[in-house]
Design a protein around this motif. Structure first.
Motif, PDB file in Angstrom:
ATOM      1  N   PRO A 187       0.793  -1.241   0.000  1.00  8.59           N
ATOM      2  CA  PRO A 187       0.000   0.000   0.000  1.00  8.59           C
ATOM      3  C   PRO A 187       0.820   1.282   0.000  1.00  8.59           C
ATOM      4  O   PRO A 187       0.295   2.341  -0.355  1.00  8.59           O
ATOM      5  CB  PRO A 187      -0.831  -0.127   1.286  1.00  8.59           C
ATOM      6  N   VAL A 188       2.097   1.212   0.383  1.00  6.61           N
ATOM      7  CA  VAL A 188       2.906   2.433   0.392  1.00  6.61           C
ATOM      8  C   VAL A 188       3.089   2.978  -1.022  1.00  6.61           C
ATOM      9  O   VAL A 188       3.371   4.166  -1.221  1.00  6.61           O
ATOM     10  CB  VAL A 188       4.277   2.172   1.060  1.00  6.61           C
ATOM     11  N   LYS A 189       2.882   2.136  -2.031  1.00  8.01           N
ATOM     12  CA  LYS A 189       3.060   2.569  -3.416  1.00  8.01           C
ATOM     13  C   LYS A 189       1.958   3.509  -3.887  1.00  8.01           C
ATOM     14  O   LYS A 189       2.084   4.142  -4.944  1.00  8.01           O
ATOM     15  CB  LYS A 189       3.132   1.345  -4.347  1.00  8.01           C
ATOM     16  N   LEU A 190       0.873   3.605  -3.115  1.00  9.80           N
ATOM     17  CA  LEU A 190      -0.255   4.422  -3.556  1.00  9.80           C
ATOM     18  C   LEU A 190       0.137   5.880  -3.754  1.00  9.80           C
ATOM     19  O   LEU A 190      -0.344   6.542  -4.674  1.00  9.80           O
ATOM     20  CB  LEU A 190      -1.398   4.328  -2.543  1.00  9.80           C
ATOM     21  N   CYS A 191       1.013   6.399  -2.914  1.00 12.06           N
ATOM     22  CA  CYS A 191       1.400   7.812  -3.053  1.00 12.06           C
ATOM     23  C   CYS A 191       2.120   8.060  -4.365  1.00 12.06           C
ATOM     24  O   CYS A 191       1.936   9.101  -5.009  1.00 12.06           O
ATOM     25  CB  CYS A 191       2.260   8.255  -1.866  1.00 12.06           C
ATOM     26  N   ALA A 215       1.717   6.334  -7.204  1.00 10.64           N
ATOM     27  CA  ALA A 215       0.706   6.299  -8.262  1.00 10.64           C
ATOM     28  C   ALA A 215      -0.079   7.607  -8.284  1.00 10.64           C
ATOM     29  O   ALA A 215      -0.364   8.159  -9.357  1.00 10.64           O
ATOM     30  CB  ALA A 215      -0.224   5.114  -8.048  1.00 10.64           C
ATOM     31  N   ALA A 216      -0.420   8.119  -7.108  1.00  5.03           N
ATOM     32  CA  ALA A 216      -1.184   9.356  -7.028  1.00  5.03           C
ATOM     33  C   ALA A 216      -0.415  10.521  -7.641  1.00  5.03           C
ATOM     34  O   ALA A 216      -0.970  11.328  -8.408  1.00  5.03           O
ATOM     35  CB  ALA A 216      -1.532   9.662  -5.566  1.00  5.03           C
ATOM     36  N   LEU A 217       0.857  10.625  -7.322  1.00  3.46           N
ATOM     37  CA  LEU A 217       1.658  11.737  -7.823  1.00  3.46           C
ATOM     38  C   LEU A 217       1.878  11.635  -9.330  1.00  3.46           C
ATOM     39  O   LEU A 217       1.889  12.649 -10.040  1.00  3.46           O
ATOM     40  CB  LEU A 217       2.993  11.783  -7.079  1.00  3.46           C
ATOM     41  N   LEU A 218       2.044  10.425  -9.831  1.00  6.60           N
ATOM     42  CA  LEU A 218       2.200  10.251 -11.274  1.00  6.60           C
ATOM     43  C   LEU A 218       0.903  10.590 -12.005  1.00  6.60           C
ATOM     44  O   LEU A 218       0.929  11.213 -13.080  1.00  6.60           O
ATOM     45  CB  LEU A 218       2.631   8.812 -11.583  1.00  6.60           C
ATOM     46  N   LEU A 219      -0.219  10.208 -11.445  1.00  3.17           N
ATOM     47  CA  LEU A 219      -1.502  10.560 -12.057  1.00  3.17           C
ATOM     48  C   LEU A 219      -1.712  12.070 -12.062  1.00  3.17           C
ATOM     49  O   LEU A 219      -2.179  12.654 -13.042  1.00  3.17           O
ATOM     50  CB  LEU A 219      -2.642   9.857 -11.316  1.00  3.17           C
ATOM     51  N   GLN A 220      -1.359  12.714 -10.959  1.00  3.88           N
ATOM     52  CA  GLN A 220      -1.506  14.170 -10.877  1.00  3.88           C
ATOM     53  C   GLN A 220      -0.619  14.869 -11.908  1.00  3.88           C
ATOM     54  O   GLN A 220      -0.973  15.923 -12.434  1.00  3.88           O
ATOM     55  CB  GLN A 220      -1.149  14.631  -9.459  1.00  3.88           C
ATOM     56  N   ALA A 221       0.534  14.260 -12.204  1.00  5.98           N
ATOM     57  CA  ALA A 221       1.468  14.852 -13.165  1.00  5.98           C
ATOM     58  C   ALA A 221       1.141  14.469 -14.611  1.00  5.98           C
ATOM     59  O   ALA A 221       1.860  14.872 -15.523  1.00  5.98           O
ATOM     60  CB  ALA A 221       2.893  14.418 -12.829  1.00  5.98           C
ATOM     61  N   ARG A 269       1.279  11.418 -15.868  1.00  7.27           N
ATOM     62  CA  ARG A 269       2.286  10.446 -16.307  1.00  7.27           C
ATOM     63  C   ARG A 269       1.891   9.036 -15.872  1.00  7.27           C
ATOM     64  O   ARG A 269       2.701   8.271 -15.360  1.00  7.27           O
ATOM     65  CB  ARG A 269       3.662  10.843 -15.758  1.00  7.27           C
ATOM     66  N   ALA A 270       0.643   8.697 -16.098  1.00  7.79           N
ATOM     67  CA  ALA A 270       0.120   7.394 -15.675  1.00  7.79           C
ATOM     68  C   ALA A 270       0.890   6.239 -16.293  1.00  7.79           C
ATOM     69  O   ALA A 270       0.995   5.159 -15.689  1.00  7.79           O
ATOM     70  CB  ALA A 270      -1.359   7.289 -16.040  1.00  7.79           C
ATOM     71  N   GLN A 271       1.436   6.442 -17.476  1.00  6.98           N
ATOM     72  CA  GLN A 271       2.152   5.367 -18.156  1.00  6.98           C
ATOM     73  C   GLN A 271       3.418   4.954 -17.419  1.00  6.98           C
ATOM     74  O   GLN A 271       3.993   3.897 -17.699  1.00  6.98           O
ATOM     75  CB  GLN A 271       2.499   5.780 -19.595  1.00  6.98           C
ATOM     76  N   GLU A 272       3.856   5.764 -16.462  1.00 11.17           N
ATOM     77  CA  GLU A 272       5.084   5.457 -15.722  1.00 11.17           C
ATOM     78  C   GLU A 272       4.814   4.736 -14.403  1.00 11.17           C
ATOM     79  O   GLU A 272       5.757   4.427 -13.664  1.00 11.17           O
ATOM     80  CB  GLU A 272       5.862   6.753 -15.455  1.00 11.17           C
ATOM     81  N   ILE A 273       3.559   4.447 -14.092  1.00 10.15           N
ATOM     82  CA  ILE A 273       3.225   3.844 -12.800  1.00 10.15           C
ATOM     83  C   ILE A 273       3.891   2.482 -12.643  1.00 10.15           C
ATOM     84  O   ILE A 273       4.478   2.184 -11.595  1.00 10.15           O
ATOM     85  CB  ILE A 273       1.694   3.730 -12.628  1.00 10.15           C
ATOM     86  N   ARG A 274       3.821   1.649 -13.672  1.00 12.77           N
ATOM     87  CA  ARG A 274       4.386   0.296 -13.549  1.00 12.77           C
ATOM     88  C   ARG A 274       5.893   0.341 -13.293  1.00 12.77           C
ATOM     89  O   ARG A 274       6.421  -0.424 -12.495  1.00 12.77           O
ATOM     90  CB  ARG A 274       4.080  -0.513 -14.806  1.00 12.77           C
ATOM     91  N   THR A 319       7.916  -0.992  -9.895  1.00 13.04           N
ATOM     92  CA  THR A 319       9.066  -1.894  -9.907  1.00 13.04           C
ATOM     93  C   THR A 319      10.207  -1.329  -9.065  1.00 13.04           C
ATOM     94  O   THR A 319      10.850  -2.052  -8.286  1.00 13.04           O
ATOM     95  CB  THR A 319       9.552  -2.133 -11.349  1.00 13.04           C
ATOM     96  N   ALA A 320      10.456  -0.037  -9.208  1.00 11.21           N
ATOM     97  CA  ALA A 320      11.524   0.606  -8.430  1.00 11.21           C
ATOM     98  C   ALA A 320      11.237   0.519  -6.933  1.00 11.21           C
ATOM     99  O   ALA A 320      12.118   0.155  -6.133  1.00 11.21           O
ATOM    100  CB  ALA A 320      11.671   2.067  -8.854  1.00 11.21           C
ATOM    101  N   ILE A 321      10.003   0.829  -6.550  1.00  9.03           N
ATOM    102  CA  ILE A 321       9.648   0.796  -5.130  1.00  9.03           C
ATOM    103  C   ILE A 321       9.692  -0.634  -4.603  1.00  9.03           C
ATOM    104  O   ILE A 321      10.148  -0.885  -3.479  1.00  9.03           O
ATOM    105  CB  ILE A 321       8.269   1.434  -4.903  1.00  9.03           C
TER     106      ILE A 321
END
Length: 313
Positions: free
Chosen positions: A166-170, A172-178, A180-185, A189-191
């Motif tokens: 669940p820590v990954k949610l932040c 995903a949220a920041l990428l969506l706000q920017a 850049r949803a395509q970079e979530i995956r 992986t990095a996290i």
């Protein structure tokens, strides 16, 4: 770890202060417990800087810096993550039977609701974020369910990371706000690699505590492999100690942690602070493995009786 904590000391004081103030509104019978739990995680008054837990509340800042996200949004997500961290701590305690179940479940439910509220204030209408949330929650549930019956796989960083999914949610949220949803995956992986390093370190720290259910501990799983134990053979503390010193068992765990950290460092778009976090933990494991090796070599040169006392003391 201070090099990661120090630049954010003002922000940490702020989000922990805000959390503490908000916890004052909890029912009286749960308030003291919640504040004590929060105080135990506060890093600025600790010599160890509460290193392992920092990813929960600093990840929004690390990802936000990479994306140029508004500081106010990072703060809101960090605040939510503090609630999420405390909530999942309580659930872990319940599953490990370390605390009184009724109170922990009640408080965990309230804290998890505040975790979600922090995200809903910023992303209430973003359906894609909640798809991510449900996926991360399913990953966490899968990890908790499988660890009872299926041995941990130290060579699967994705599975190692799932207990903290669940820590990954932040991120995903920041990428969506920017936008850049395509970079979530890729960010996931990095996290996951950083969380895998953290889990390996935790399993080394907790091996005595985990002995009764050794299959859930990556270090003990590796050790059983090294000893070629059959499924019905019980691993006891003396066997672990002998392996730590004679077979240098920690070295294998440190090698895996360094491999995951190196893979993370090779990801050019990963947040720099996340890379530093994982590398510092991996280096700490390697330093401990080297220390044990050097100590054993010195004792070996000074006589076997000293080795016996070290292993069995």
């Amino acid at each position: 770890m201070n090099r990661l904590i120090d630049p954010y000391s003002d922000e940490i004081a702020r989000i922990f202060g805000d959390t503490s103030a908000q916890l004052q509104t909890l029912p009286e019978e749960l308030r003291e417990h919640a504040l004590a739990l929060l105080g135990g995680c506060y890093p600025l008054d600790r010599k160890d800087s509460e290193g392992p837990n920092m990813i929960s509340y600093l990840l929004p800042y690390w990802v936000g810096e990479t994306l140029g996200s508004p500081i106010e949004l990072c703060r809101e997500l960090a605040l939510g993550n503090v609630y999420g961290m405390l909530s999942f701590f309580l659930l872990d305690d319940v599953m490990d039977e370390r605390r009184e179940v009724r109170r922990s479940l009640a408080l965990s439910t309230l804290l998890n609701q505040r975790f979600l509220e922090a995200y809903q204030r910023c992303f209430s209408g973003n359906a894609q974020l909640w798809v991510c949330y449900h996926r991360y929650l399913a990953e966490w549930a899968d990890a908790m369910y499988r660890e009872v019956d299926e041995p941990m796989n130290p060579r699967d960083p994705g599975r190692l990371a799932r207990k903290a999914a669940p820590v990954k949610l932040c991120a995903a949220a920041l990428l969506l706000q920017a936008g850049r949803a395509q970079e979530i995956r890729g960010m996931e992986t990095a996290i996951d690699l950083a969380l895998a390093v953290l889990q390996l370190s935790d399993d080394w720290t907790d091996w005595r505590e985990d002995l009764p259910m050794a299959s859930c501990n990556a270090f003990l799983v590796l050790l059983r492999e090294n000893l070629a134990l059959h499924a019905d053979e019980v691993l006891d503390e003396s066997m672990v100690k002998r392996s730590i010193y004679r077979e240098q068992a920690l070295g294998g765990l440190a090698t895996l942690a360094n491999d995951y950290a190196d893979r993370l460092n090779a990801m050019k778009d990963a947040p720099a602070s996340l890379q530093i976090f994982a590398s510092a933990i991996a280096q700490s494991l390697q330093s401990k493995a080297n220390e044990i090796r050097d100590r054993y070599d010195a004792l070996l040169n000074n006589g076997g009786f000293s080795i016996y006392l070290t292993i069995n003391g």
